[in-house]
Design an enzyme around this catalytic site. Sequence first.
Site, PDB file in Angstrom:
ATOM      1  N   ARG A  74      41.773  34.942  50.828  1.00 40.91           N
ATOM      2  CA  ARG A  74      41.195  35.269  49.521  1.00 40.91           C
ATOM      3  C   ARG A  74      40.431  36.586  49.589  1.00 40.91           C
ATOM      4  O   ARG A  74      39.375  36.660  50.237  1.00 40.91           O
ATOM      5  CB  ARG A  74      40.238  34.148  49.094  1.00 40.91           C
ATOM      6  N   HIS A 170      48.128  42.772  45.247  1.00 41.03           N
ATOM      7  CA  HIS A 170      47.121  42.058  44.430  1.00 41.03           C
ATOM      8  C   HIS A 170      45.703  42.435  44.897  1.00 41.03           C
ATOM      9  O   HIS A 170      44.925  41.591  45.371  1.00 41.03           O
ATOM     10  CB  HIS A 170      47.385  40.559  44.610  1.00 41.03           C
ATOM     11  N   GLU A 273      46.040  45.350  40.101  1.00 38.50           N
ATOM     12  CA  GLU A 273      47.231  45.057  40.897  1.00 38.50           C
ATOM     13  C   GLU A 273      48.433  45.893  40.468  1.00 38.50           C
ATOM     14  O   GLU A 273      48.649  46.109  39.271  1.00 38.50           O
ATOM     15  CB  GLU A 273      47.579  43.566  40.736  1.00 38.50           C
TER      16      GLU A 273
HETATM   17  O1  TA6 Z   1      47.113  38.233  39.285  1.00 41.24           O
HETATM   18  C1  TA6 Z   1      46.364  37.381  38.502  1.00 41.24           C
HETATM   19  C2  TA6 Z   1      46.585  35.964  38.938  1.00 41.24           C
HETATM   20  O2  TA6 Z   1      47.938  35.616  38.840  1.00 41.24           O
HETATM   21  C3  TA6 Z   1      45.667  35.056  38.127  1.00 41.24           C
HETATM   22  O3  TA6 Z   1      46.355  34.321  37.159  1.00 41.24           O
HETATM   23  C4  TA6 Z   1      44.955  34.223  39.173  1.00 41.24           C
HETATM   24  O4  TA6 Z   1      45.441  32.972  39.308  1.00 41.24           O
HETATM   25  C5  TA6 Z   1      45.043  35.100  40.390  1.00 41.24           C
HETATM   26  O5  TA6 Z   1      46.226  35.813  40.321  1.00 41.24           O
HETATM   27  C6  TA6 Z   1      44.807  34.485  41.751  1.00 41.24           C
HETATM   28  O6  TA6 Z   1      45.860  33.707  42.194  1.00 41.24           O
HETATM   29  P1  TA6 Z   1      45.715  32.888  43.535  1.00 41.24           P
HETATM   30  O7  TA6 Z   1      47.013  32.136  43.669  1.00 41.24           O
HETATM   31  O8  TA6 Z   1      45.540  33.861  44.648  1.00 41.24           O
HETATM   32  O9  TA6 Z   1      44.523  31.982  43.370  1.00 41.24           O
END
Ligand code: TA6
Length: 300
Positions: A74, A170, A273
């Site tokens: 994370r 991301h 992202e």
């Molecule tokens: O990129 C945005 C997103 O898709 C959000 O909808 C949110 O869920 C985030 O990514 C984080 O996703 P994750 O699976 O890493 O918790």
Amino acid sequence: MIDTEHLNDTFGIEGELGFMEMEGDLVFVNIANKYADADICLYGAHVSSFRPVRTMDILWMSPASEYREGTPIRGGIPVCFPWFGPHKTNSSLPQHGFGRLMYWDVLATESLPNGETKLELILKSSEKTKAYWPHDFEAVMRFVVGAKLQVSLEVKNTGTEAFTYGCALHSYFAISDIAHIQIEGLQGLDYFDQLTGNTTKQQEELLQINEALTRHYQNTETPVVLADEGFRRRIRIEKAGSKVTTVWNPGEDSSKLIGDMPDDGFATFVCIEATNSFDFQIKLAAGESYETKQLIGLED
Ligand code: TA6
């Protein structure tokens, strides 16, 4: 088990690039040169830190991140591949694909003539990837660490039939306070608002975030600037080979529900992202390849 001694013998660069176990037993590549320091984990080909010299980290890492196989890290820069968001037809498949859940192999390291450092990690299709996705591919994550960080995902179709994939770099950016940032460069762009399901055009010149926000700006390759008054810095985020810019902040309520994030995590990061998804997935015929790139650094 990954043999760090062998990796250091084969790919290490004295005083510049080395491999070590950190955060439990995950193997990281540590890069230090005259421009910056960076840490990149082989699990997920994941950048966890990028610090240009004499500055704080540009990237945000969750202090509650688990660093364990089977769970995404994370913070930093997770790679979403070969789909972005939930899988379209099978909700039991992992959100954002499997790229961030696999160990990547070291392909090459290089000390560049200008003093920057390059690292390439590779993920090839295997029995393991085919349990999620039936296609033959080679994916290379390429990192160039200099005053700016260049991160790219290049995917090659090594099979005999065309396939379509989605992806994202991301990136989580460290900020002083979500209430004190402004994002420049998004005015006039159409975005799909994931929280309302509507597509709207951004009218404001500057995006300020004061509640949960998940926006996917469509058909754009323009750079954005993250202006942070509290940290007195401006982070410039450029990209290539990506037609969607996603901006995400979970807001206070969702932040509390995300197990590997502190309750006040939402206040300390924003994700910007480089995405290819929705109407902008990538189709590759046999033998073709495509690269998606993000370039991150402090504005001069
Ligand atoms: O990129 C945005 C997103 O898709 C959000 O909808 C949110 O869920 C985030 O990514 C984080 O996703 P994750 O699976 O890493 O918790």
